[in-house]
Design an enzyme around this catalytic site. Structure first.
Site, mmCIF file in Angstrom:
data_model
loop_
_atom_site.group_PDB
_atom_site.id
_atom_site.type_symbol
_atom_site.label_atom_id
_atom_site.label_comp_id
_atom_site.label_asym_id
_atom_site.label_seq_id
_atom_site.Cartn_x
_atom_site.Cartn_y
_atom_site.Cartn_z
ATOM 1 N N HIS A 9 0.823 -1.209 0.000
ATOM 2 C CA HIS A 9 0.000 0.000 0.000
ATOM 3 C C HIS A 9 0.855 1.257 0.000
ATOM 4 O O HIS A 9 0.400 2.331 0.363
ATOM 5 C CB HIS A 9 -0.963 -0.010 1.197
ATOM 6 C CG HIS A 9 -1.960 -1.125 1.116
ATOM 7 N ND1 HIS A 9 -2.588 -1.665 2.210
ATOM 8 C CD2 HIS A 9 -2.412 -1.840 0.057
ATOM 9 C CE1 HIS A 9 -3.388 -2.646 1.828
ATOM 10 N NE2 HIS A 9 -3.289 -2.777 0.522
ATOM 11 N N CYS A 58 8.200 22.008 -11.532
ATOM 12 C CA CYS A 58 7.088 22.337 -12.436
ATOM 13 C C CYS A 58 5.866 22.866 -11.702
ATOM 14 O O CYS A 58 4.848 23.140 -12.336
ATOM 15 C CB CYS A 58 6.710 21.112 -13.269
ATOM 16 S SG CYS A 58 5.728 19.902 -12.349
ATOM 17 N N SER A 95 -2.588 -9.682 10.299
ATOM 18 C CA SER A 95 -3.479 -9.383 9.175
ATOM 19 C C SER A 95 -4.667 -10.322 9.248
ATOM 20 O O SER A 95 -4.498 -11.514 9.473
ATOM 21 C CB SER A 95 -2.763 -9.570 7.833
ATOM 22 O OG SER A 95 -3.701 -9.461 6.765
HETATM 23 ZN ZN ZN Z 1 6.973 18.354 -11.147
#
Ligand code: ZN
Length: 244
Positions: free
Chosen positions: A115, A152, A190
């Protein structure tokens, strides 16, 4: 318990499969258990992949309330037991459904995180990798709402498998391979309900491996296990460590 420990001590290629139960004893809540937080529909919604895309700030504020707990948790005796078995060359891999990193903190080296994990993240636009710790601290102190990529300005997402996310394929493939090559699968904490992890004991059994389950509650595989131990993992690990 003695029978289970005998089997563990005679195994040569053991694989462990761990779930929330191994970390609840470290104080980390069981998100999926009968009283788990993931029973909370609104929290499930916030922790789903579509809502992360829509409102990452809500994800980070709700998610960090959960993760705050994780960041301060320490490995339990059961985590230490698995690290020691690996160190002694008896255990090939730990497959875990947990995202808390406690296996690595205990010293385990080969860990497949089905996970994902909360420690690292990536830019959802350009895929640049990030360590998340500093971001979490800034969010907790109110200086930051959503971590953004320095390249970015895309949104950074922790490498956690959210609801409606795909599983990390490399971790899953490695887990399947390990399950198919082990001579003993040791399930710790689990209930073997959540697929595909719940399918791994079947792969081990099909290859003739022994199956040992240590869990507080019954599991679906109890009747196929060589030994099932209903005990606290701490008590089990203490007994096993004393024999190593
Ligand atoms: Zn980026």
């Amino acid at each position: 318990m003695d029978h289970a420990i005998e089997l563990i001590l005679s195994a040569r290629h053991m694989v462990a499969l761990t779930g929330a139960g191994i970390s609840t004893e470290a104080g980390i809540p069981d998100f999926r258990g009968p009283h788990g937080m993931w029973q909370d529909a609104s929290l499930m919604e916030v922790l789903s992949a579509p809502s992360f895309r829509r409102d990452p700030a809500a994800f980070y504020s709700a998610g960090l309330k959960l993760l705050g707990n994780i960041g301060h948790a320490q490995p339990t005796l059961a985590h230490q037991l698995l690290a020691k078995l690996e160190e002694r060359g008896r255990l090939d891999a730990v497959i875990t459904q947990n995202i808390d990193g406690l296996h690595q903190a205990a010293g385990s080296r080969t860990v497949y995180e089905l996970h994902g994990n909360y420690r690292t993240g990536h830019c959802t636009r350009c895929n640049t990798k990030y360590e998340m710790g500093a971001f979490y601290e800034e969010i907790e102190s109110g200086r930051l709402r959503v971590p953004l990529c320095s390249r970015c300005r895309g949104t950074i997402k922790p490498d956690i498998v959210l609801f409606q996310d795909l599983l990390p394929m490399d971790a899953w493939e490695a887990s399947r391979r390990a399950a198919g090559q082990c001579d003993l699968m040791l399930v710790l904490g689990s209930s073997l309900v959540v697929y595909p992890a719940a399918g791994l004991p079947q792969i081990a059994l099909d290859r003739g491996a022994a199956l040992v389950i240590v869990n507080l509650e019954d599991t679906y595989y109890d009747e196929w296990a060589n030994v099932t131990v209903h005990a606290k993992l701490d008590d089990f690990a203490r007994a096993a460590l004393a024999r190593l």
